[in-house]
Write an enzyme that holds these catalytic residues in place. Structure first.
Site, PDB file in Angstrom:
ATOM      1  N   GLY A 118       0.828  -1.207   0.000  1.00 57.13           N
ATOM      2  CA  GLY A 118       0.000   0.000   0.000  1.00 57.13           C
ATOM      3  C   GLY A 118       0.861   1.256   0.000  1.00 57.13           C
ATOM      4  CB  THR A 140       4.554  -6.095   5.370  1.00 54.26           C
ATOM      5  OG1 THR A 140       3.403  -6.707   5.960  1.00 54.26           O
ATOM      6  CG2 THR A 140       4.834  -6.825   4.068  1.00 54.26           C
ATOM      7  CB  ILE A 141       4.578  -9.053  10.149  1.00 55.94           C
ATOM      8  CG1 ILE A 141       3.122  -8.585  10.232  1.00 55.94           C
ATOM      9  CG2 ILE A 141       5.467  -8.253  11.066  1.00 55.94           C
ATOM     10  CD1 ILE A 141       2.447  -8.944  11.553  1.00 55.94           C
ATOM     11  CG  ASP A 142       0.553  -8.478   6.725  1.00 55.90           C
ATOM     12  OD1 ASP A 142       0.607  -8.902   7.896  1.00 55.90           O
ATOM     13  OD2 ASP A 142      -0.066  -7.459   6.398  1.00 55.90           O
ATOM     14  NE  ARG A 177      -8.042 -26.138  29.056  1.00 58.46           N
ATOM     15  CZ  ARG A 177      -7.730 -25.322  30.049  1.00 58.46           C
ATOM     16  NH1 ARG A 177      -6.613 -24.616  30.021  1.00 58.46           N
ATOM     17  NH2 ARG A 177      -8.545 -25.204  31.085  1.00 58.46           N
ATOM     18  N   GLY A 185      -1.710 -11.093   9.345  1.00 55.70           N
ATOM     19  CA  GLY A 185      -1.393 -11.379   7.943  1.00 55.70           C
ATOM     20  C   GLY A 185      -2.321 -10.688   6.970  1.00 55.70           C
ATOM     21  CD  GLU A 237      -4.978  -9.928  10.762  1.00 55.79           C
ATOM     22  OE1 GLU A 237      -5.190  -9.520  11.910  1.00 55.79           O
ATOM     23  OE2 GLU A 237      -4.285  -9.292   9.920  1.00 55.79           O
ATOM     24  CD  GLN A 286       0.984 -12.350  14.960  1.00 51.44           C
ATOM     25  OE1 GLN A 286       0.874 -13.090  14.015  1.00 51.44           O
ATOM     26  NE2 GLN A 286      -0.060 -11.721  15.473  1.00 51.44           N
TER      27      GLN A 286
HETATM   28  O1  F6P Z   1      -0.058  -5.189   7.787  1.00 50.95           O
HETATM   29  C1  F6P Z   1       0.480  -5.496   9.026  1.00 50.95           C
HETATM   30  C2  F6P Z   1      -0.604  -5.747  10.035  1.00 50.95           C
HETATM   31  O2  F6P Z   1       0.026  -6.091  11.268  1.00 50.95           O
HETATM   32  C3  F6P Z   1      -1.630  -6.800   9.642  1.00 50.95           C
HETATM   33  O3  F6P Z   1      -1.137  -8.110   9.777  1.00 50.95           O
HETATM   34  C4  F6P Z   1      -2.768  -6.433  10.561  1.00 50.95           C
HETATM   35  O4  F6P Z   1      -3.991  -6.842  10.005  1.00 50.95           O
HETATM   36  C5  F6P Z   1      -2.683  -4.928  10.615  1.00 50.95           C
HETATM   37  O5  F6P Z   1      -1.372  -4.576  10.255  1.00 50.95           O
HETATM   38  C6  F6P Z   1      -3.008  -4.343  11.957  1.00 50.95           C
HETATM   39  O6  F6P Z   1      -3.024  -2.969  11.855  1.00 50.95           O
HETATM   40  P1  F6P Z   1      -3.053  -1.978  13.100  1.00 50.95           P
HETATM   41  O7  F6P Z   1      -1.639  -1.851  13.585  1.00 50.95           O
HETATM   42  O8  F6P Z   1      -3.570  -0.707  12.546  1.00 50.95           O
HETATM   43  O9  F6P Z   1      -3.927  -2.582  14.141  1.00 50.95           O
END
Ligand code: F6P
Length: 372
Positions: A118, A140-142, A177, A185, A237, A286
């Site tokens: 982005g 990016t962690i994603d 459990r 992500g 997520e 994360q």
């Molecule tokens: O893009 C990185 C990320 O950590 C995603 O994995 C997550 O959905 C989002 O950013 C969370 O964003 P924020 O920090 O605005 O809660």
């Protein structure tokens, strides 16, 4: 052609581990190797849009311990598109002119942008409009940026998720459990599949592959039937409920983020299998913490190569990691959207061969049946 004398570096989008290591590498290479002045732009594009400008001059001498520190000491933002920026009175304004003017006020000859897909898209437009040469560094962690096998921050995040699974397994075993771990992500399942394999999960659900609750429950039942009294489930997520909706959370200011699919799944698994279930939502853990070795190396290679691209005036490119080395990727190939997990990815097949339920497998004859 104007000689390069001054460059800017900014971090944009969600933070992650390794950003400071990129800033350090960019600064060191630009100052020591090329003799340029480096300005660190604060809070992403806002540093150039705000008045007074928000920036600091960087030099190798004032970088301190940044190689080892998580987050970004320059600050960042992951909201508000400068082309359509939400103002306090509820209106929207185009602030791209302020960005261009800010870059001129600082005398920037080029800008290194450390960001995700982005940020690459928005900043490349802003820089083009400002007549400013840009070079991107993916983070990016994603790990969903096109043109690179790895983005800075991903390695650390999957270490964190794997460690979480290592910690969940003994407590799951002790209490018999099923533990459900929801991971980040956004719309991509890279974190889930990588850490799910490394952490020995029994079920990994990703947004890119449809699943059924029967499939999930069937896997849990078969694990329990074989005598193991616990199981581990990883859910990304961005996975939808069986009814096809995303679980989301609204934050102050109206920001919508994914979150909550883990709770949904926890209830469903308990209902369908009779197992005792618990959910952990790992969240921003994360993103924080000390960058891993891999992220420090990647950040250092990306930062120094980005500076080389500026010196060569190969603007409008992003550095990427491909086939054991750094390459220059034209931004047009990066800004086409997020890079999702291929349902036929090596790691999806790896997980399935290990007996992990990763959603429904395509039917054997799932080819083109149109006859055309
Ligand atoms: O893009 C990185 C990320 O950590 C995603 O994995 C997550 O959905 C989002 O950013 C969370 O964003 P924020 O920090 O605005 O809660």
């Amino acid at each position: 052609m104007r000689e390069i004398k001054t460059i800017g570096v900014m971090t944009s989008g969600g933070d992650c581990a390794g950003l400071n290591a990129v800033i350090r590498a960019v600064t060191t290479a630009a100052v020591e190797r090329y003799g340029w002045k480096v300005y660190g732009i604060q809070d992403g594009s806002m540093g150039l849009i705000s008045r007074p400008l928000r920036f600091q001059e960087l030099s190798p001498a004032n970088l301190g311990n940044t190689l080892r520190e998580g987050g970004t000491f320059l600050g960042t933002t992951n909201k508000g598109d400068p082309f359509n920026f939400p103002m306090p009175d509820g209106s929207f304004r185009d602030l791209s002119g302020e960005f261009a003017e800010g870059a001129r006020m600082l005398g920037l000859d080029a800008l290194v942008v450390v960001g995700g897909d982005g940020s690459m898209r928005i900043l490349s437009r802003l820089c083009q409009q400002a007549g400013l040469g840009m070079v991107g560094v993916p983070k990016t962690i994603d790990n969903d940026v096109h043109g690179t096998e790895y983005a800075v921050g991903f390695a650390t995040s999957i270490n964190v998720v794997t460690e979480a699974l290592d910690r969940l397994q003994p407590t799951a075993a002790s209490h018999h459990r099923v533990m459900i771990l929801e991971v980040m992500g956004r719309d991509a399942g890279h974190i889930a599949i990588n850490a799910g394999i490394a952490g020995g999960a029994d079920v990994v659900l990703v947004p890119e592959i449809p699943y059924t609750l029967d499939g999930v429950a069937g896997k849990i039942r078969s694990v329990l039937a074989r005598g193991r009294t616990h199981a581990l489930v990883v859910v990304a997520e961005g996975v939808k409920t069986a009814e096809g909706t995303n679980a989301t959370i609204s934050h102050v200011g109206g920001e919508q983020r994914y979150g909550g699919i883990g709770h949904y799944l926890t209830q469903k698994i308990a209902d369908l299998t009779g197992a005792e279930t618990r959910v952990t939502i790992l969240g921003h853990v994360q993103r924080g913490g000390t960058p891993s070795t891999r992220d420090r190396i990647l950040a250092s290679a990306f930062g120094t190569h980005a500076v080389d691209l500026v010196a060569e005036r190969r603007f409008h490119h992003m550095v990427g990691w491909q086939n054991r080395g750094v390459v220059a990727v034209p931004l047009e190939k990066v800004t086409i959207g997020a890079c999702s997990l291929d349902p036929n990815d090596t790691l999806v097949r790896t997980a399935r061969s290990l007996g992990v339920y990763v959603g429904e497998e395509p039917a054997a004859d799932a080819g083109d049946s149109s006859g055309l």
